[in-house]
Write a protein that holds these residues in place. Structure first.
Motif, PDB file in Angstrom:
ATOM      1  N   LEU A 183      12.477 -62.239  87.807  1.00 58.03           N
ATOM      2  CA  LEU A 183      13.637 -63.017  87.144  1.00 58.03           C
ATOM      3  C   LEU A 183      13.012 -64.513  86.834  1.00 58.03           C
ATOM      4  CD1 LEU A 183      16.851 -62.494  89.109  1.00 58.03           C
ATOM      5  CD2 LEU A 183      16.206 -61.603  86.838  1.00 58.03           C
ATOM      6  N   PRO A 184      13.326 -65.241  85.976  1.00 59.56           N
ATOM      7  CA  PRO A 184      12.759 -66.706  85.769  1.00 59.56           C
ATOM      8  C   PRO A 184      13.043 -67.287  86.830  1.00 59.56           C
ATOM      9  CG  PRO A 184      14.684 -66.450  84.369  1.00 59.56           C
ATOM     10  CD  PRO A 184      14.256 -65.044  85.001  1.00 59.56           C
ATOM     11  N   ILE A 214      30.235 -52.318  95.795  1.00 53.15           N
ATOM     12  CA  ILE A 214      30.284 -52.320  94.416  1.00 53.15           C
ATOM     13  C   ILE A 214      29.547 -53.662  93.619  1.00 53.15           C
ATOM     14  CG2 ILE A 214      32.211 -52.751  92.444  1.00 53.15           C
ATOM     15  CD1 ILE A 214      34.275 -51.355  94.595  1.00 53.15           C
ATOM     16  N   ALA A 215      29.665 -54.721  94.234  1.00 54.06           N
ATOM     17  CA  ALA A 215      28.900 -55.735  93.832  1.00 54.06           C
ATOM     18  C   ALA A 215      27.482 -55.796  93.554  1.00 54.06           C
ATOM     19  CB  ALA A 215      29.210 -57.149  94.553  1.00 54.06           C
ATOM     20  N   GLY A 216      26.810 -54.882  94.769  1.00 58.77           N
ATOM     21  CA  GLY A 216      25.484 -54.625  94.734  1.00 58.77           C
ATOM     22  C   GLY A 216      25.041 -53.673  93.693  1.00 58.77           C
ATOM     23  N   LEU A 217      25.860 -52.865  93.144  1.00 63.18           N
ATOM     24  CA  LEU A 217      25.645 -52.054  92.321  1.00 63.18           C
ATOM     25  C   LEU A 217      25.686 -52.814  91.000  1.00 63.18           C
ATOM     26  CD1 LEU A 217      27.412 -48.789  93.439  1.00 63.18           C
ATOM     27  CD2 LEU A 217      25.149 -49.049  93.076  1.00 63.18           C
ATOM     28  N   LEU A 218      26.682 -53.677  90.863  1.00 65.89           N
ATOM     29  CA  LEU A 218      26.773 -54.278  89.626  1.00 65.89           C
ATOM     30  C   LEU A 218      25.584 -55.404  89.346  1.00 65.89           C
ATOM     31  CD1 LEU A 218      30.466 -55.463  89.606  1.00 65.89           C
ATOM     32  CD2 LEU A 218      29.640 -53.842  88.004  1.00 65.89           C
ATOM     33  N   VAL A 219      25.183 -56.018  90.508  1.00 65.03           N
ATOM     34  CA  VAL A 219      24.130 -56.734  90.239  1.00 65.03           C
ATOM     35  C   VAL A 219      22.787 -56.173  90.043  1.00 65.03           C
ATOM     36  CG1 VAL A 219      22.713 -58.819  91.521  1.00 65.03           C
ATOM     37  CG2 VAL A 219      25.336 -58.760  91.728  1.00 65.03           C
ATOM     38  N   ALA A 220      22.455 -54.895  90.656  1.00 62.68           N
ATOM     39  CA  ALA A 220      21.480 -54.388  90.807  1.00 62.68           C
ATOM     40  C   ALA A 220      21.298 -53.746  89.135  1.00 62.68           C
ATOM     41  CB  ALA A 220      21.193 -53.204  91.430  1.00 62.68           C
ATOM     42  N   GLY A 221      22.507 -53.263  88.553  1.00 68.97           N
ATOM     43  CA  GLY A 221      22.536 -52.802  87.131  1.00 68.97           C
ATOM     44  C   GLY A 221      22.251 -54.049  86.230  1.00 68.97           C
ATOM     45  N   GLY A 222      22.800 -55.192  86.494  1.00 65.99           N
ATOM     46  CA  GLY A 222      22.505 -56.319  85.699  1.00 65.99           C
ATOM     47  C   GLY A 222      21.042 -56.804  85.619  1.00 65.99           C
ATOM     48  N   ILE A 223      20.360 -56.800  86.872  1.00 63.33           N
ATOM     49  CA  ILE A 223      19.008 -56.959  86.896  1.00 63.33           C
ATOM     50  C   ILE A 223      18.255 -56.180  86.238  1.00 63.33           C
ATOM     51  CG2 ILE A 223      17.145 -57.201  88.345  1.00 63.33           C
ATOM     52  CD1 ILE A 223      18.941 -58.671  90.479  1.00 63.33           C
ATOM     53  N   ALA A 224      18.449 -54.674  86.423  1.00 60.35           N
ATOM     54  CA  ALA A 224      17.855 -53.802  85.721  1.00 60.35           C
ATOM     55  C   ALA A 224      17.990 -53.741  84.099  1.00 60.35           C
ATOM     56  CB  ALA A 224      18.088 -52.446  86.101  1.00 60.35           C
ATOM     57  N   ALA A 225      19.081 -54.080  83.757  1.00 60.19           N
ATOM     58  CA  ALA A 225      19.223 -54.276  82.229  1.00 60.19           C
ATOM     59  C   ALA A 225      18.629 -55.444  81.804  1.00 60.19           C
ATOM     60  CB  ALA A 225      20.568 -54.444  82.099  1.00 60.19           C
ATOM     61  N   TRP A 226      18.478 -56.533  82.495  1.00 64.09           N
ATOM     62  CA  TRP A 226      17.718 -57.722  82.285  1.00 64.09           C
ATOM     63  C   TRP A 226      16.292 -57.438  81.856  1.00 64.09           C
ATOM     64  CZ3 TRP A 226      13.995 -60.992  83.729  1.00 64.09           C
ATOM     65  CH2 TRP A 226      13.863 -62.408  82.842  1.00 64.09           C
ATOM     66  N   SER A 227      15.810 -56.849  82.996  1.00 64.58           N
ATOM     67  CA  SER A 227      14.485 -56.553  83.107  1.00 64.58           C
ATOM     68  C   SER A 227      14.006 -55.736  82.135  1.00 64.58           C
ATOM     69  CB  SER A 227      14.092 -55.949  84.601  1.00 64.58           C
ATOM     70  OG  SER A 227      12.673 -55.395  84.561  1.00 64.58           O
ATOM     71  N   ALA A 228      14.813 -54.652  81.602  1.00 70.52           N
ATOM     72  CA  ALA A 228      14.516 -53.779  80.615  1.00 70.52           C
ATOM     73  C   ALA A 228      14.467 -54.493  79.127  1.00 70.52           C
ATOM     74  CB  ALA A 228      15.428 -52.444  80.643  1.00 70.52           C
ATOM     75  N   ARG A 229      15.334 -55.472  79.129  1.00 67.41           N
ATOM     76  CA  ARG A 229      15.560 -56.227  77.987  1.00 67.41           C
ATOM     77  C   ARG A 229      14.309 -57.023  77.432  1.00 67.41           C
ATOM     78  NH1 ARG A 229      17.966 -61.148  76.259  1.00 67.41           N
ATOM     79  NH2 ARG A 229      18.006 -61.612  78.411  1.00 67.41           N
ATOM     80  N   THR A 230      13.886 -57.467  78.569  1.00 64.52           N
ATOM     81  CA  THR A 230      12.808 -58.607  78.546  1.00 64.52           C
ATOM     82  C   THR A 230      11.395 -57.743  78.613  1.00 64.52           C
ATOM     83  OG1 THR A 230      12.732 -58.952  80.904  1.00 64.52           O
ATOM     84  CG2 THR A 230      13.991 -60.425  79.597  1.00 64.52           C
ATOM     85  N   ARG A 231      11.134 -56.684  78.901  1.00 71.37           N
ATOM     86  CA  ARG A 231       9.865 -56.120  78.985  1.00 71.37           C
ATOM     87  C   ARG A 231       9.676 -55.618  77.470  1.00 71.37           C
ATOM     88  NH1 ARG A 231      10.132 -52.133  83.724  1.00 71.37           N
ATOM     89  NH2 ARG A 231      10.161 -53.670  85.515  1.00 71.37           N
ATOM     90  N   PRO A 232       8.106 -55.999  77.251  1.00 78.37           N
ATOM     91  CA  PRO A 232       7.604 -55.442  75.697  1.00 78.37           C
ATOM     92  C   PRO A 232       7.580 -53.929  75.811  1.00 78.37           C
ATOM     93  CG  PRO A 232       5.990 -56.595  77.216  1.00 78.37           C
ATOM     94  CD  PRO A 232       6.872 -56.614  77.877  1.00 78.37           C
TER      95      PRO A 232
END
Length: 88
Positions: free
Chosen positions: A26-27, A70-88
């Motif tokens: 993450l930044p 549940i929160a762990g799954l939500l945060v992990a999903g958010g981090i994975a989605a952000w990571s996939a979005r920012t990778r070239p």
């Protein structure tokens, strides 16, 4: 009660990820916000536990742990989605 507990745990886990940006790719967070993130990371689980225990000890602990999952799954999903979005 459950949405409040999940929101509290999501805040805690998001602050944890923000304090360890290299681990989660993450930044970086500016130094002036790190103290706030540490306070939130320490206080939100305690507040969630206090809120959960109003439902009784056994049910409260189960709700507290379930909300963490549940929160762990939500945060992990958010981090994975952000990571996939920012990778070239």
């Amino acid at each position: 009660m459950i949405p409040c507990l999940v929101l509290s745990w999501t805040c805690c886990l998001s602050c944890h990820a923000g304090l360890h940006p290299t681990r989660y790719r993450l930044p970086g967070v500016p130094a002036r916000y790190r103290a706030v993130l540490r306070v939130l990371r320490a206080s939100t689980p305690v507040l969630a536990l206090g809120a959960a225990l109003t439902d009784g000890v056994v049910n409260g602990i189960l709700l507290w742990c379930g909300a963490f999952s549940i929160a762990g799954l939500l945060v992990a999903g958010g981090i994975a989605a952000w990571s996939a979005r920012t990778r070239p």
